[in-house]
Scaffold this active site. Structure first.
Site, short mmCIF file in Angstrom:
data_model
loop_
_atom_site.label_atom_id
_atom_site.label_comp_id
_atom_site.label_asym_id
_atom_site.label_seq_id
_atom_site.Cartn_x
_atom_site.Cartn_y
_atom_site.Cartn_z
N ARG A 96 70.16 44.76 40.45
CA ARG A 96 68.80 44.40 40.85
C ARG A 96 68.28 43.30 39.95
O ARG A 96 68.72 43.15 38.81
CB ARG A 96 67.89 45.64 40.80
CG ARG A 96 68.26 46.63 41.89
CD ARG A 96 67.40 47.87 41.89
NE ARG A 96 66.01 47.68 42.21
CZ ARG A 96 65.50 47.61 43.45
NH1 ARG A 96 66.30 47.68 44.50
NH2 ARG A 96 64.20 47.48 43.63
N CYS A 152 60.65 53.07 43.74
CA CYS A 152 61.16 54.43 43.47
C CYS A 152 60.85 55.36 44.64
O CYS A 152 61.73 56.05 45.14
CB CYS A 152 60.52 54.94 42.19
SG CYS A 152 60.99 56.60 41.77
N GLY A 176 80.49 49.25 42.74
CA GLY A 176 80.78 50.66 42.43
C GLY A 176 79.91 51.17 41.31
O GLY A 176 80.37 51.83 40.39
N ASP A 198 61.00 47.89 35.40
CA ASP A 198 62.18 47.07 35.73
C ASP A 198 61.98 45.60 35.39
O ASP A 198 62.94 44.89 35.09
CB ASP A 198 62.50 47.19 37.23
CG ASP A 198 63.16 48.50 37.59
OD1 ASP A 198 63.20 49.40 36.72
OD2 ASP A 198 63.62 48.65 38.73
N ALA A 254 75.49 46.30 46.94
CA ALA A 254 74.83 47.04 45.85
C ALA A 254 75.37 46.51 44.53
O ALA A 254 76.16 47.17 43.84
CB ALA A 254 75.09 48.53 45.99
N VAL A 305 84.64 40.48 46.81
CA VAL A 305 84.68 40.08 48.21
C VAL A 305 84.56 38.56 48.25
O VAL A 305 83.58 38.00 47.76
CB VAL A 305 83.55 40.75 49.01
CG1 VAL A 305 83.51 40.22 50.43
CG2 VAL A 305 83.74 42.25 49.01
N HIS A 359 73.50 83.52 29.60
CA HIS A 359 74.83 83.63 30.21
C HIS A 359 74.70 84.29 31.58
O HIS A 359 73.93 85.22 31.73
CB HIS A 359 75.73 84.50 29.32
CG HIS A 359 77.10 84.70 29.89
ND1 HIS A 359 78.04 83.69 29.91
CD2 HIS A 359 77.68 85.77 30.50
CE1 HIS A 359 79.15 84.14 30.48
NE2 HIS A 359 78.95 85.40 30.85
#
Ligand code: FAD
Ligand code: NAD
Length: 460
Positions: free
Chosen positions: A272, A48, A185, A312, A269, A241, A444
């Site tokens: 993981r 991280c 993506g 993870d 990407a 690809v 507001h």
């Protein structure tokens, strides 16, 4: 405490110094447990801090500044074309942002009496851990928390090289390539794709499914997809690809039906993978599945009574704040407290422009489950605050139980969605009704009013 070859028994050893590991260690120390963290890098922060959340958000801030400056032309201010110097940019990211936070964590560890040891840890059995590194040692423990995190997934047959980068390499911004191919993506592809596009690369995204951010509600993704269409040179959906071939001048990518294209660099990407290889789990009763993921129960217990796992390494969602919460739960359970990871609304935020954020039940999930829900939407075109920001492309939506009116989920797309989602997470976690949001006075003009307005629309 941890010196020499053989160490006295400690109460808790935490393997991995990321957000899951350091949260567990700090909470253990607060609860009076003698705690050692072993991290391969001998520092706290994990993926991280050094190769994930923080450097990517620093770079996305740079991208946002460049975008804001370009938008200023609309109201008569022209800053001219930006001149980008990569050395100061890298130095700011690494020293002023990451370095500062790293030093902060080290000093928190010191103040809590948590020892940080360096080296790769391998279980010898359910009571002891061998730690390699400069000073190899064996640590005996009463309990261990496995917080070894995750590593970038590889594409089979595509080795990482100078030109074919994973997210860790891409975050170093080795250069601004003229043409960058991003494979995937999802979170990383879009966040880092936007960074490189802002710095001047012509970015091509290749995503194997039929939309960006698969799994996320399509109406939340749409404004981001529109922005990406403007920002990126090309987006190829439903595309894999086939092969990558490195040549003297770049990388040739086989994009199937889209033909072969040459790029200067590639960012892979595609997800993981939990980091359990080489951890010696076979010497314990805990097990990882074929994706490296260790199964845990709501108390973060593994199949081995002495071993806990958080973050993870326990699978999806691979998010830092989930790791942190699990870390605290594991520490409290070890200390004998009745703690459990029972969060129903772990927020997810994609820090792109616009940001996409959601928590709790999504509309897509409700449809998949065949669950009847009411959906309330407030488009930001009707928000005064969004108009003052020149950003009316957002949307706030609520997913509500039709019988009770209880809020089950919240989704937001627009600048600042990552901050706004906190109210949604609190509302879902506290089992508030949509009416509670409608009756809460929101300042507001703010973007937070869109949550109130969406709720009010259910009562007209
Ligand atoms: P990690 O942070 O992965 O830490 C694990 C540590 O364990 C590492 O330091 C590793 O060296 C060490 N280790 C592993 N094996 C051993 C061993 N055998 N012995 C000793 N040490 C070992 N999440 C968000 O919530 N928000 C974001 O904005 C975000 N952005 C991201 C951007 C990128 C580019 C990436 C890659 C990830 C991002 N994430 C984000 C995900 C986030 O980084 C992870 O969810 C989080 O770091 C997980 O924490 P962890 O404690 O489980 O493990
Ligand atoms: P991801 O799962 O978000 O996205 C991977 C994408 O790659 C998916 O859309 C998938 O369909 C696509 N894909 C997979 N194989 C492919 C192929 N062969 N060709 C083309 N497309 C392919 O994974 P990521 O972007 O690598 O990020 C990893 C994880 O890190 C995320 O899931 C998230 O848990 C975490 N993360 C979080 C943040 C954040 O919280 N803002 C940011 C970055 C990363």
């Amino acid at each position: 405490m941890v010196m020499g070859d053989l160490v006295n028994e400690v109460d808790v050893v935490v393997i991995g110094g990321g957000p899951g590991g350091y949260a567990a260690a700090f909470r253990c120390a607060e609860l009076g447990l003698e705690t050692v963290v072993v991290d391969a890098g001998k520092r706290l922060g994990g993926a991280c801090l050094y190769e994930g959340c923080i450097p990517s958000k620093a770079l996305l801030h740079v991208a946002a500044v460049l975008h804001e400056a370009s938008l200023a032309k609309d109201f008569g201010i022209d800053f001219g074309p930006p001149r980008i110097s990569l050395d100061p940019l890298r130095k700011w990211k690494t020293e002023r942002v990451v370095g500062k936070l790293s030093r902060g964590l080290a000093s928190v560890a010191k103040s809590k009496g948590v020892v940080v040891a360096g080296g790769h840890a391998v279980f010898e059995d359910s009571r002891s851990l061998r730690v390699g590194g400069d000073e190899p040692q064996v640590i005996r423990f009463a309990h261990a928390v496995i917080a070894t995190g995750s590593i970038p997934a590889r594409l089979s047959g595509v080795p990482v090289s100078e030109r074919v980068m994973d997210s860790t390499a891409a975050l170093e911004i080795p250069e601004v390539p003229e043409r960058l191919l991003v494979i995937g993506g999802g979170y990383i592809g879009l966040e880092l794709g936007q960074v490189y596009a802002a710095l001047g690369s012509a970015v091509t995204i290749v995503e194997m499914t039929d939309g960006l951010l698969p799994g996320v509600d399509r109406d939340l993704v749409q404004p981001l997809a529109r922005r990406c269409e403007k920002l990126f040179a090309a987006i190829h959906l439903d595309t894999r690809v086939g092969a990558l071939r490195e040549t003297a001048g770049g990388v040739e990518a086989d994009l199937g039906a889209k033909g072969t294209e040459r790029f200067d660099r590639v960012l892979v990407a595609v997800g993981r993978r939990a980091a359990t290889d080489g951890l010696g789990l076979a010497h314990t009763r805990a097990r990882a599945n074929e994706r490296g993921v260790i199964a845990v129960d709501e108390r973060c217990r593994t199949a081995d009574p002495r071993l806990y796992a958080v973050g993870d390494v326990t699978g999806e969602p691979m998010l830092a704040h989930r790791a942190t919460r699990q870390g605290k739960v594991a520490a409290e359970v070890i200390a004998g407290r009745p703690s459990a990871f029972d969060s129903v609304a772990v927020p997810a935020v994609v820090f792109t422009d616009p940001e996409v954020a959601w928590c709790g039940l999504t509309e897509a999930q409700a449809q998949r489950d065949g669950r009847a829900v009411k959906v309330a939407k407030f488009p930001w075109a009707a928000s005064g605050r969004a108009a003052t920001l020149g950003r009316s492309d957002g949307l706030t939506k609520l997913i509500v139980d039709p019988e009770s009116g209880r809020l089950l989920g919240v989704g937001i797309v627009g600048p600042g969605a990552g901050e706004l989602i906190a109210e949604g997470a609190l509302a879902v976690e506290a089992a508030l009704l949509a009416e509670d949001l409608a009756l809460t006075v929101h300042a507001h003009p703010t973007l937070s009013e869109t949550l109130m307005e969406a709720a009010e629309s259910l009562f007209r």
